[in-house]
Design a protein around this motif. Structure first.
Motif, PDB file in Angstrom:
ATOM      1  N   LYS A  27      24.869  27.649   2.864  1.00 15.19           N
ATOM      2  CA  LYS A  27      24.855  29.285   2.332  1.00 15.19           C
ATOM      3  C   LYS A  27      25.245  28.914   0.661  1.00 15.19           C
ATOM      4  N   ASN A  28      24.438  29.679   0.043  1.00 12.04           N
ATOM      5  CA  ASN A  28      24.644  29.516  -1.563  1.00 12.04           C
ATOM      6  C   ASN A  28      24.724  31.187  -2.001  1.00 12.04           C
ATOM      7  N   ASP A  30      24.446  34.765  -2.047  1.00  7.70           N
ATOM      8  CA  ASP A  30      23.358  35.505  -1.129  1.00  7.70           C
ATOM      9  C   ASP A  30      22.239  34.766  -0.598  1.00  7.70           C
ATOM     10  N   ASN A  31      21.863  33.495  -1.196  1.00  2.25           N
ATOM     11  CA  ASN A  31      20.758  32.766  -0.756  1.00  2.25           C
ATOM     12  C   ASN A  31      21.321  31.462   0.325  1.00  2.25           C
ATOM     13  N   TRP A  32      20.282  30.568   0.429  1.00  2.00           N
ATOM     14  CA  TRP A  32      20.400  29.553   1.255  1.00  2.00           C
ATOM     15  C   TRP A  32      20.134  28.464   0.232  1.00  2.00           C
ATOM     16  N   GLN A  49      17.649  31.591   5.493  1.00  3.68           N
ATOM     17  CA  GLN A  49      18.268  30.431   5.936  1.00  3.68           C
ATOM     18  C   GLN A  49      16.957  29.723   6.636  1.00  3.68           C
ATOM     19  N   GLN A  70      24.276  24.706   8.111  1.00  2.03           N
ATOM     20  CA  GLN A  70      25.437  25.427   8.086  1.00  2.03           C
ATOM     21  C   GLN A  70      25.240  26.858   8.567  1.00  2.03           C
ATOM     22  N   ARG A  72      26.474  31.044   8.798  1.00  2.00           N
ATOM     23  CA  ARG A  72      26.991  32.317   7.955  1.00  2.00           C
ATOM     24  C   ARG A  72      28.501  32.238   7.687  1.00  2.00           C
TER      25      ARG A  72
END
Length: 93
Positions: A27-28, A30-32, A49, A70, A72
């Motif tokens: 998780k990054n 609001d993005n992946w 994701q 990973q 949420r």
């Protein structure tokens, strides 16, 4: 399904085919992101994701390594091995 430029991905995979580093979907914000072991930088930032898993799987297969996914909640829930053992091993925690 997501469209990935096969030529572009293939060129990137050829560069790293000899490296045997695990691949992580993380998780990054609001993005992946897709990250390789030992790297502080993300290999790719993705909107979903599912897109990150698709890219991560391609990298893990090319590297014959492990893909760790990973959730949420920040915990790693899935691990898929694309190494030298016979077949693909999926582990769900």
């Amino acid at each position: 399904k997501f469209k990935i430029s096969l030529d572009s991905l293939e060129k990137q995979l050829l560069k790293i085919k000899d490296e045997k580093n695990d691949v992580y979907v993380v998780k990054n914000g609001d993005n992946w992101g897709v990250r390789t072991a030992g790297s502080d930088r993300l290999y790719r930032v993705c909107a979903t994701q599912a897109e990150a898993i698709e890219i991560g799987r391609a990298l893990a297969i090319a590297r014959k390594s492990e893909l760790r996914i990973q959730g949420r909640d920040g915990k790693f829930h899935k691990s898929n091995s694309y190494g030298n053992e016979s077949g693909v091993r999926d582990k769900n925690w």
